[in-house]
Design a protein around this motif. Structure first.
Motif, PDB file in Angstrom:
ATOM      1  N   CYS A 199      20.426  -1.780  11.655  1.00  0.00           N
ATOM      2  CA  CYS A 199      19.593  -2.149  10.498  1.00  0.00           C
ATOM      3  C   CYS A 199      19.340  -1.015   9.522  1.00  0.00           C
ATOM      4  O   CYS A 199      19.192   0.138   9.928  1.00  0.00           O
ATOM      5  CB  CYS A 199      18.194  -2.583  10.884  1.00  0.00           C
ATOM      6  SG  CYS A 199      17.964  -3.369  12.404  1.00  0.00           S
ATOM      7  N   VAL A 200      19.201  -1.420   8.269  1.00  0.00           N
ATOM      8  CA  VAL A 200      18.661  -0.541   7.228  1.00  0.00           C
ATOM      9  C   VAL A 200      17.402  -1.247   6.710  1.00  0.00           C
ATOM     10  O   VAL A 200      17.484  -2.367   6.202  1.00  0.00           O
ATOM     11  CB  VAL A 200      19.661  -0.344   6.071  1.00  0.00           C
ATOM     12  CG1 VAL A 200      19.023   0.472   4.951  1.00  0.00           C
ATOM     13  CG2 VAL A 200      20.931   0.306   6.573  1.00  0.00           C
ATOM     14  N   ILE A 201      16.272  -0.584   6.873  1.00  0.00           N
ATOM     15  CA  ILE A 201      14.994  -1.213   6.506  1.00  0.00           C
ATOM     16  C   ILE A 201      14.462  -0.579   5.227  1.00  0.00           C
ATOM     17  O   ILE A 201      14.452   0.653   5.091  1.00  0.00           O
ATOM     18  CB  ILE A 201      13.950  -1.004   7.633  1.00  0.00           C
ATOM     19  CG1 ILE A 201      14.491  -1.566   8.957  1.00  0.00           C
ATOM     20  CG2 ILE A 201      12.616  -1.648   7.270  1.00  0.00           C
ATOM     21  CD1 ILE A 201      13.703  -1.138  10.190  1.00  0.00           C
ATOM     22  N   LYS A 202      14.014  -1.442   4.300  1.00  0.00           N
ATOM     23  CA  LYS A 202      13.396  -0.939   3.062  1.00  0.00           C
ATOM     24  C   LYS A 202      11.964  -1.497   3.029  1.00  0.00           C
ATOM     25  O   LYS A 202      11.745  -2.673   2.719  1.00  0.00           O
ATOM     26  CB  LYS A 202      14.274  -1.389   1.897  1.00  0.00           C
ATOM     27  CG  LYS A 202      13.770  -1.468   0.488  1.00  0.00           C
ATOM     28  CD  LYS A 202      12.884  -0.436  -0.049  1.00  0.00           C
ATOM     29  CE  LYS A 202      12.155  -1.019  -1.258  1.00  0.00           C
ATOM     30  NZ  LYS A 202      10.711  -0.936  -1.157  1.00  0.00           N
ATOM     31  N   PRO A 203      10.977  -0.668   3.395  1.00  0.00           N
ATOM     32  CA  PRO A 203       9.585  -1.156   3.358  1.00  0.00           C
ATOM     33  C   PRO A 203       9.034  -1.143   1.936  1.00  0.00           C
ATOM     34  O   PRO A 203       9.647  -0.568   1.029  1.00  0.00           O
ATOM     35  CB  PRO A 203       8.841  -0.139   4.231  1.00  0.00           C
ATOM     36  CG  PRO A 203       9.638   1.127   4.124  1.00  0.00           C
ATOM     37  CD  PRO A 203      11.062   0.747   3.820  1.00  0.00           C
ATOM     38  N   ALA A 204       7.857  -1.723   1.743  1.00  0.00           N
ATOM     39  CA  ALA A 204       7.248  -1.773   0.411  1.00  0.00           C
ATOM     40  C   ALA A 204       6.724  -0.400  -0.004  1.00  0.00           C
ATOM     41  O   ALA A 204       6.365   0.419   0.842  1.00  0.00           O
ATOM     42  CB  ALA A 204       6.100  -2.786   0.423  1.00  0.00           C
ATOM     43  N   GLU A 205       6.649  -0.188  -1.306  1.00  0.00           N
ATOM     44  CA  GLU A 205       6.139   1.085  -1.832  1.00  0.00           C
ATOM     45  C   GLU A 205       4.731   1.378  -1.315  1.00  0.00           C
ATOM     46  O   GLU A 205       4.410   2.524  -0.995  1.00  0.00           O
ATOM     47  CB  GLU A 205       6.105   1.033  -3.370  1.00  0.00           C
ATOM     48  CG  GLU A 205       5.551   2.300  -3.984  1.00  0.00           C
ATOM     49  CD  GLU A 205       5.177   2.134  -5.457  1.00  0.00           C
ATOM     50  OE1 GLU A 205       5.952   2.611  -6.296  1.00  0.00           O
ATOM     51  OE2 GLU A 205       4.135   1.539  -5.744  1.00  0.00           O
ATOM     52  N   ASP A 206       3.890   0.335  -1.228  1.00  0.00           N
ATOM     53  CA  ASP A 206       2.494   0.551  -0.844  1.00  0.00           C
ATOM     54  C   ASP A 206       2.320   0.962   0.619  1.00  0.00           C
ATOM     55  O   ASP A 206       1.292   1.533   0.977  1.00  0.00           O
ATOM     56  CB  ASP A 206       1.675  -0.734  -1.103  1.00  0.00           C
ATOM     57  CG  ASP A 206       1.590  -1.053  -2.588  1.00  0.00           C
ATOM     58  OD1 ASP A 206       1.149  -0.194  -3.356  1.00  0.00           O
ATOM     59  OD2 ASP A 206       1.989  -2.169  -2.973  1.00  0.00           O
ATOM     60  N   THR A 207       3.280   0.626   1.474  1.00  0.00           N
ATOM     61  CA  THR A 207       3.063   0.823   2.917  1.00  0.00           C
ATOM     62  C   THR A 207       4.266   1.428   3.664  1.00  0.00           C
ATOM     63  O   THR A 207       4.758   0.831   4.635  1.00  0.00           O
ATOM     64  CB  THR A 207       2.700  -0.532   3.571  1.00  0.00           C
ATOM     65  OG1 THR A 207       3.759  -1.455   3.265  1.00  0.00           O
ATOM     66  CG2 THR A 207       1.382  -1.082   3.115  1.00  0.00           C
ATOM     67  N   PRO A 208       4.733   2.597   3.251  1.00  0.00           N
ATOM     68  CA  PRO A 208       5.895   3.162   3.963  1.00  0.00           C
ATOM     69  C   PRO A 208       5.528   3.822   5.292  1.00  0.00           C
ATOM     70  O   PRO A 208       6.381   3.965   6.173  1.00  0.00           O
ATOM     71  CB  PRO A 208       6.405   4.226   2.984  1.00  0.00           C
ATOM     72  CG  PRO A 208       5.179   4.665   2.248  1.00  0.00           C
ATOM     73  CD  PRO A 208       4.307   3.440   2.130  1.00  0.00           C
ATOM     74  N   PHE A 209       4.257   4.242   5.448  1.00  0.00           N
ATOM     75  CA  PHE A 209       3.923   5.080   6.615  1.00  0.00           C
ATOM     76  C   PHE A 209       3.960   4.302   7.931  1.00  0.00           C
ATOM     77  O   PHE A 209       4.295   4.864   8.965  1.00  0.00           O
ATOM     78  CB  PHE A 209       2.562   5.748   6.420  1.00  0.00           C
ATOM     79  CG  PHE A 209       2.583   6.802   5.344  1.00  0.00           C
ATOM     80  CD1 PHE A 209       3.621   7.738   5.278  1.00  0.00           C
ATOM     81  CD2 PHE A 209       1.591   6.863   4.386  1.00  0.00           C
ATOM     82  CE1 PHE A 209       3.660   8.703   4.284  1.00  0.00           C
ATOM     83  CE2 PHE A 209       1.615   7.834   3.388  1.00  0.00           C
ATOM     84  CZ  PHE A 209       2.660   8.750   3.332  1.00  0.00           C
ATOM     85  N   THR A 210       3.613   3.025   7.890  1.00  0.00           N
ATOM     86  CA  THR A 210       3.701   2.240   9.131  1.00  0.00           C
ATOM     87  C   THR A 210       5.166   2.143   9.555  1.00  0.00           C
ATOM     88  O   THR A 210       5.495   2.299  10.740  1.00  0.00           O
ATOM     89  CB  THR A 210       3.122   0.822   8.920  1.00  0.00           C
ATOM     90  OG1 THR A 210       1.819   0.949   8.347  1.00  0.00           O
ATOM     91  CG2 THR A 210       3.040   0.066  10.213  1.00  0.00           C
TER      92      THR A 210
END
Ligand code: NAP
Length: 502
Positions: free
Chosen positions: A192-203
């Motif tokens: 997988c390549v995961i792209k999280p949201a700008e607001d919540t990358p730390f989780t």
């Protein structure tokens, strides 16, 4: 003589606690390494409750995303050949570490998403359960042998992993939306390549630290962080790259439609979990107290920012006054504030755009005749992004709250007289994710459950999500299912092998 020392308990703010936490990462995770953006750019992540900067994350672009795709593609060459038992072990290790670190993960979720700590713990518990479930389910990805019409032939069917999966996730469940997708993809044998949201990358990055500790081979899971400005470029690359076999997206219907188009050029496998506009119907036979409890759970979790949140309440005339009064009293008692503080039930909205959207939708309804029973405005005494829990009545179908997902702590209530009327109003939307109704009439339960145009239906239940059940929508709410054994199917394809001349 004894000297008695007294200590006063001082609550240490989460951002100070986090500085010492090994899960708080400020680098992205590609090919088993912690990396900066090639451009060296970063973006700031703020706590929506206070506006304070929590830290920075790499502002990656298509160059970095290509690097992640290449690593995932190389890793797939060997990961696809691991046995189900091996994959189960990796996933179980990951799950065990998530359980061990539940409190730290919950603190990160609260800090960057604003949801109350008790809800953040609930999300981590829920998110972890997908990894546990898929660690077991990977051993049950079964093939079949179908009777052949030719005597000396066998029809063998097996399920194979599709390849590299691009996973794009939103901010409202920064932990669970990743594990629900990645757990299934990894169990199926995909990388997988995961792209999280700008607001919540730390989780997302904390989850990668735990994946690293769990021993996943290099490149099997990767996280590319980016600011909002770079998201469309990265999304387009994931959709267009011939090295990516499928995309799984959770987010707005608007972006989902764009990804659908972008994936068409490569006829890519696509899972879309998009916005909802859930009806919540209360029939006259309902247990009103139970309906009020269900409504509170469905509506106010994460300050109303969930895709399955009840968005339009339809209440039968006979019990309308009693339901509205009881619900309004519960809402008045909600405690608003910073999610770090004990007993807080309603945190801030995620960002300024979301605050403006909720404000505009309520103003639109009021200007067209809606009545405000409670709330109806921001709550600046708590912070810039707080909005008062609100009840609107006298709603009409020309108001935007009727057709648009509010994604905020706003209850819109309609009165109805007949079952036919309620079902027609409930289905009068382009969306079809979740729907809820309360009734104690058994025939009505079967009738209405069948007629509601939704992918998930809660009957006398306001909270229905679980790893064991298929999650997903119909109409413009999406394609495919997540969770349950159906969730793994999204990451496999069926291979037919004809064994001839036996
Ligand atoms: P969004 O704007 O669609 O963003 C979701 C994700 O897509 C984020 O990671 C975002 O990155 C990324 N993104 C934005 N534009 C993109 C593009 N052009 N190409 C590729 N990726 C792109 O949605 P949101 O406002 O964050 O989330 C709220 C919506 O999600 C609501 O409508 C809600 O109903 C829906 N939702 C659905 C489910 C479900 O399971 N059905 C669950 C949760 C939420 P950036 O953050 O960097 O922009």
């Amino acid at each position: 003589m004894f000297v008695v020392k007294t200590f006063r308990f001082v609550q240490v703010p989460l951002n100070l606690q986090l500085r010492t936490m090994h899960l708080l990462k400020n680098k992205a995770y590609i090919n088993g390494e912690w990396v900066s953006a090639r451009s060296d750019k970063v973006f700031e992540v703020t706590n929506p409750a206070t506006g304070e900067v929590i830290g920075t994350a790499p502002d990656m672009d298509v160059v970095d995303a290509q690097h992640a795709i290449d690593s995932a593609s190389r890793a797939f060459a060997t990961w696809q050949d691991t046995t189900a038992k091996e994959r189960s072990r990796y996933l179980r290790n990951w799950f065990d570490l998530m359980v061990k670190n539940l409190e730290s993960l919950a603190k990160i979720v609260t800090l960057e998403s604003g949801k109350p700590l008790v809800e953040a713990r609930g999300e981590v518990f829920y998110g972890n359960s997908f990894v546990e479930f898929f660690s077991e389910e990977t051993r049950r990805i079964q093939g079949e042998i179908i009777p052949s019409p030719v005597a000396n032939r066998k029809i063998l069917v097996e399920k194979q992993p599709i390849g590299v999966a691009g996973l794009i996730t939103p901010w409202n469940f920064p932990h669970a939306m990743i594990t629900r997708k990645a757990g299934a993809a990894l169990a199926a044998g995909c990388t997988c390549v995961i792209k999280p949201a700008e607001d919540t990358p730390f989780t997302a990055l904390a989850l990668m630290e735990l994946a690293h500790e769990a021993g996943f081979p290099k490149g099997v899971v990767n996280v590319v962080t980016s600011s909002r400005g770079n998201a469309p470029g990265i999304g387009n690359l994931l959709c267009q790259s011939p090295l990516v076999a499928g995309i799984s997206f959770t987010g707005s219907t608007q972006v989902g439609k764009l990804l659908y188009k972008q994936c068409s050029s490569g006829i890519k496998r696509l899972g879309l979990e998009l916005g909802g506009n859930a009806p919540f119907i209360v029939y006259k036979s309902a247990d009103v107290d139970s309906a009020v409890k269900g409504a509170m759970g469905s509506k106010f979790r994460n300050c109303g920012q969930t895709c399955v949140a009840a968005n339009r309440f339809f209440v039968q005339s006979d019990i309308y006054d009693s339901f509205v009064e009881k619900l309004t009293n519960e809402i008045k008692a909600l405690k608003i504030g910073n999610g770090e503080e004990p007993d807080v039930q309603v945190g801030p909205l995620i960002n300024q755009a979301q605050f403006e959207k909720v404000t505009t939708l309520v103003q639109d309804a009021v200007s067209k005749g809606a009545k405000v029973l409670v709330g109806g405005k921001g709550a600046p005494q708590h912070g810039r992004l707080f909005y008062e829990p609100t009840v609107l009545t006298d709603i009409k179908d020309d108001m935007r709250v009727y057709s648009e997902e509010v994604f905020g702590p706003v209850v819109n209530i309609f009165r109805f007289n007949t079952e036919e009327e309620s079902v027609a109003m409930a289905n009068n939307t382009e969306r079809g994710l979740a729907g809820y109704f309360y009734s104690r009439d058994v025939s009505q339960i079967f009738r209405v459950a069948r007629k509601l145009e939704v992918g998930m239906c809660g009957v006398n239940e306001g909270m229905i999500s679980t790893a064991e059940a298929p999650f997903g929508g119909v109409k413009e709410s999406g394609l495919g299912r997540e969770g349950s054994h159906h969730g793994i199917e999204e990451f496999t394809y069926v291979k037919y092998v004809a064994l001839g001349n036996l």
